[in-house]
Scaffold this active site. Structure first.
Site, PDB file in Angstrom:
ATOM      1  N   THR B 184       0.850  -1.181   0.000  1.00  0.00           N
ATOM      2  CA  THR B 184       0.000   0.000   0.000  1.00  0.00           C
ATOM      3  C   THR B 184       0.887   1.232   0.000  1.00  0.00           C
ATOM      4  OG1 THR B 184      -0.036   0.110   2.395  1.00  0.00           O
ATOM      5  CG2 THR B 184      -1.790  -1.119   1.343  1.00  0.00           C
ATOM      6  N   GLU B 329      -5.993  -3.494   0.122  1.00  0.00           N
ATOM      7  CA  GLU B 329      -6.326  -4.482   1.151  1.00  0.00           C
ATOM      8  C   GLU B 329      -7.555  -5.313   0.800  1.00  0.00           C
ATOM      9  OE1 GLU B 329      -5.444  -1.375   1.661  1.00  0.00           O
ATOM     10  OE2 GLU B 329      -4.166  -1.150   3.429  1.00  0.00           O
ATOM     11  N   LYS B 437     -13.170  18.673  11.249  1.00  0.00           N
ATOM     12  CA  LYS B 437     -14.002  18.636  12.447  1.00  0.00           C
ATOM     13  C   LYS B 437     -14.297  20.056  12.910  1.00  0.00           C
ATOM     14  CE  LYS B 437     -12.455  14.044  13.602  1.00  0.00           C
ATOM     15  NZ  LYS B 437     -11.280  13.288  14.044  1.00  0.00           N
ATOM     16  N   TRP B 442     -18.691  16.824  11.711  1.00  0.00           N
ATOM     17  CA  TRP B 442     -17.784  16.467  10.625  1.00  0.00           C
ATOM     18  C   TRP B 442     -18.208  17.107   9.308  1.00  0.00           C
ATOM     19  CZ3 TRP B 442     -16.415  10.505  10.959  1.00  0.00           C
ATOM     20  CH2 TRP B 442     -15.766  10.270  12.188  1.00  0.00           C
TER      21      TRP B 442
END
Lengths: 540, 540
Positions: B184, B329, B437, B442
């Site tokens: 990754t 993944e 935030k 959010w």
């Protein structure tokens, strides 16, 4: 060195969990034995399957125990598909078209512990109850419809479920554990059980749903006419959960009118069944000047689709026919006749010739054809030999090793005789035991039957080998004429001119009132051969 | 009690065997580093993969050994996909966009034994050769094109193959054995390797090919723009063998003109890639008044597809955009945005809103969103939380346990923040570490970027959190303007009116010359946050 991905077993319960989480609102519509239409969603299915799993535990069902069903295609049968296999027992789907003798043999051979049955089959269950070890019987209905019966302690399915919580944790089974059991309707010898595993079922489901196989998506509305007691309705009850397709179950009403009304009211896009069912449907639709407003594809298997039927579906009703081939021993899908690009530019008649083949393997299955000595034959569309297959959803041994080791060098001999062309398209030319051996050459009976079936005066045709003093065997054609048709032997034989090699033309035609069919609708040719053992062919 | 079906391991080699036996004549077309177009069939691929497997044995490759590639999408890379994994070694695909420091770290971490590379990457290989343990280097070319190099004993791929028989028996590996390795491109910390297995790859291939996933058949012509060094080109090299699709490999030429000419000459039906590649292609096609004569669908993943790009593909060129989401993944496919029936009756703008989501899971993957305390959030299309996934092709641990146990109660935390609607359609709203935030609430940066990107004067946009004395964080928009456009801060902020909640509108806009991108084309927001750490937002 092992990979480091999550180890998750391939389990039938995961299909249901997926359907509930990701397609909760998708519908399952069933015509019930009680006569009405029942309608609910995957969310309801999942909750009731968990209730049923709790009910099975309460009835004492053990891991690996065989739990039998004798039921039409319907939502309760679907619930048992998941409740039984998902909880670790083995779903044994019984064929209600069997005689009580065969049924009791199979139930005891399988050692069924519980039998769930639709009301239709009460007489059959009453006929076997005193002859089988099975002691627990459940009628798939509610209290109001419970029958008067001599069955002792008959249980009511809806009551069983009502008494159970819809909370049940599907066990983390070994993916190789047995999930379901289906007996082959062998025309000779004892019936043999094929014991599917969780893994083989899930892999088969992936393969069956692929675009070049049955091509199923959440946008499909699938009506399986093929029974859930016949090789798991070709896997469609599993496919529907995997892809989130709407399911429509016809219950006991398989006549043309009932089927057509469901096709239309539920906007079915895809159906599946054997040719004999479609004959009734097409006759009804044609006679009444109707059509199919939503159906796009129909999968035909179990027996070769007569070319005339294929033309009617495609030319008259714009329903694409997808020929498929499989067996109980193959879960059942082996091949599907999906075009390759090379076929798309062909003219219509060439395309129809391709469509008459059983098609190419889905990924997972491999096949080959061999001669009498086991040598692999070329893929030239001409050489024909016995078809052998292998793959992770193909039988390795029958239940309780009935019949011994069936495999040949790791391949399963299908008993079918076939050709394979250069594009990998297989065509069944005969059953090995039905092939006609004329002067050392093989004649395929299916080709001959297809030509006869294309004659407007023929309702059904069977071609068998008859004794011939010079050629050992020659084809004899047995024909059921359509009512009101005056059909002659000579006219029928002349109909073969130019359609087939001269030496393949039958030596004789005999008109019969009916052709005997087995429990799965196949012609019983061994019976015909017995019946016509003394038939004398005309000598030229 | 176990089922009694054939035990056949799920192996990558079986994909190739299937392709050779059942799709032998299907084509693979490659634009080569040498500049020309190369064309052969699955039959040739299979024969050369067997030669390559023999060559690997001759070079001493051991079971489980890591064999690395540094190569474009092309037939030789495809041969190595099957030769390496099929013979039991582990295919380690290296990303050539990495810096030599990262590359040598990864090669030594993986303990690569052999490196196969395209000529393009000779300078990069020369830059790492003295710094890595790997001692065997093979140039993917023929003798005539072998370069002058300081690499000691550089081998020639075509010579290696020419010296080998094309007879090789693919070993019957354990299906859980490692097949391939991909690191990754983490923006922080050490790169981590994901070690795929034979089983995870085959299962992923089945799922990826399904009608509601990538929907691949033998009638498709697939051009993967997504590199084979980036999560196995989203699995398409495996899918093509499973379904018998024609493959077209663009090699190093990823500019709009080269891609478009391949799309047309090879009649590509399906492509796949990240949004940045499509920008170049669409610009070229629009500027030159061209179109797509055969392309039906394009799969866009890796980053959200800007709505404007989706409209261009669909409205201007009748190419359906299929939004997909995955990760290294996840092998990588997790979700695909295929409509359910409920979406088909929506009007166009509502459909486009659905299409902007990353979609629903393919069977095998499950997902959930959780709040900060790990509690599952409702699927209402509004609640957003971290996305967790699980399934048989999802990572359980990284190679050599780098980073420790990544799972939370058996689920893999993706680091993405998402909503899921009542139909199970997931939409990424942000990376967890990129979320803004503001006063405890959010704000998703992706929505803001998509709106900015829809402005005709904007070439690229990134939204990051900037420090705010009252709200802790507020959105700051960084914009690369299109050349020749006079774009003001005020005009851009006004452009948000009515498109988004007032309090989501950025507090400020800064025009920049470029936005830093990582090795897989993703915006490096942590760098941007560093660069603008001292930025003072205007206070109202």
């Amino acid at each position: 060195m092992n990979g480091q991905m999550m180890q998750q077993p391939l389990l039938i319960s995961t299909l249901l969990i997926h359907a509930e989480r990701h397609h909760a609102a998708q519908e399952i519509v069933s015509r019930r034995v009680e006569g009405d239409i029942h309608r609910y969603t995957f969310r309801d299915l999942a909750a009731r399957a968990r209730q049923a799993a709790n009910a099975l535990r309460a009835l004492g069902a053990q891991p690996g125990a065989r739990i039998a069903t004798l039921a039409w295609n319907g939502y309760r049968h679907m619930e048992l598909y998941y409740a039984v296999s998902g909880s670790g027992s083995v779903l044994h789907t019984l064929n209600p078209r069997l005689h009580a003798d065969q049924l009791s043999y199979i139930m005891d051979h399988a050692e069924d512990d519980i039998l769930f049955f639709d009301l239709t089959f009460l007489p059959l269950v009453e006929a076997v109850v005193d002859r089988v070890q099975c002691k627990t019987f459940v009628a798939l209905t509610d209290r109001a419809h419970m029958p008067v019966t001599k069955l002792p302690n008959l249980l009511c399915y809806e009551e069983l479920l009502a008494g159970q919580s819809d909370s049940f944790a599907w066990p983390a089974l070994d993916e190789n554990s047995a999930s379901s059991l289906c007996y082959t309707s062998g025309t000779t010898g004892n019936p043999k059980g094929v014991l599917y595993s969780q893994r083989s079922t899930v892999l088969h489901t992936y393969a069956a749903a692929l675009p070049d196989a049955l091509n199923c998506s959440a946008s499909d509305v699938i009506l399986p006419v093929v029974p859930m007691f016949h090789v798991n309705a070709w896997g469609l009850p599993y496919v529907a959960c995997m892809v989130g397709a709407k399911l429509v179950f016809p219950g006991p009403a398989l006549d043309g009118k009932s089927l057509h009304s469901l096709f239309e009211s539920e906007q079915v896009t895809l159906s599946a069944g054997v040719p004999t069912v479609w004959q009734g449907l097409l006759a009804y639709v044609e006679t009444n000047g109707l059509s199919f407003s939503s159906m796009r594809r129909t999968i035909i298997g179990g027996a070769a689709c007569p070319p005339a039927m294929m033309k009617t579906f495609q030319d008259l009703f714009q329903v694409h026919v997808l020929h498929a081939w499989g067996m109980t021993e193959l879960s059942p899908v082996g091949t599907v006749c999906s075009f390759k690009p090379v076929h798309r530019t062909m003219d219509k008649s060439a395309q129809e010739a391709v469509q008459s083949k059983q098609g190419r393997v889905v990924f997972g299955v491999d096949m080959k054809i061999v001669d009498d000595s086991g040598r692999e034959l070329p893929w030239d569309g001409k050489a024909s030999g016995e078809l052998l297959v292998r793959g992770p959803w193909i039988v390795s041994r029958y239940f309780k090793d009935e019949g011994g080791d069936p495999l040949v060098d790791g391949w399963f001999p299908t008993g079918d005789v076939a050709t394979i062309d250069a594009n990998g398209f297989m065509q069944i030319t005969d059953r090995a035991k039905d092939v006609i051996k004329s002067g050392g050459e093989w004649i395929g009976s299916i080709d001959i039957e297809n030509i006869a079936m294309a004659h407007p005066g023929v309702a059904m045709a069977a071609c068998i080998a008859a004794y011939h003093p010079k050629w050992d065997e020659r084809p004899l054609l047995l024909v059921v004429a359509k009512p009101g048709q005056s059909l002659t032997r000579e006219a029928l034989l002349a109909f073969f001119d130019g359609k087939i090699a001269k030496w393949w033309t039958p030596d004789d035609v005999v008109f019969v009132d009916a052709i005997p069919l087995g429990a799965t609708g196949k012609m019983l040719k061994h019976k015909l051969r017995e019946m016509f053992r003394e038939h004398r062919l005309p000598t030229v």
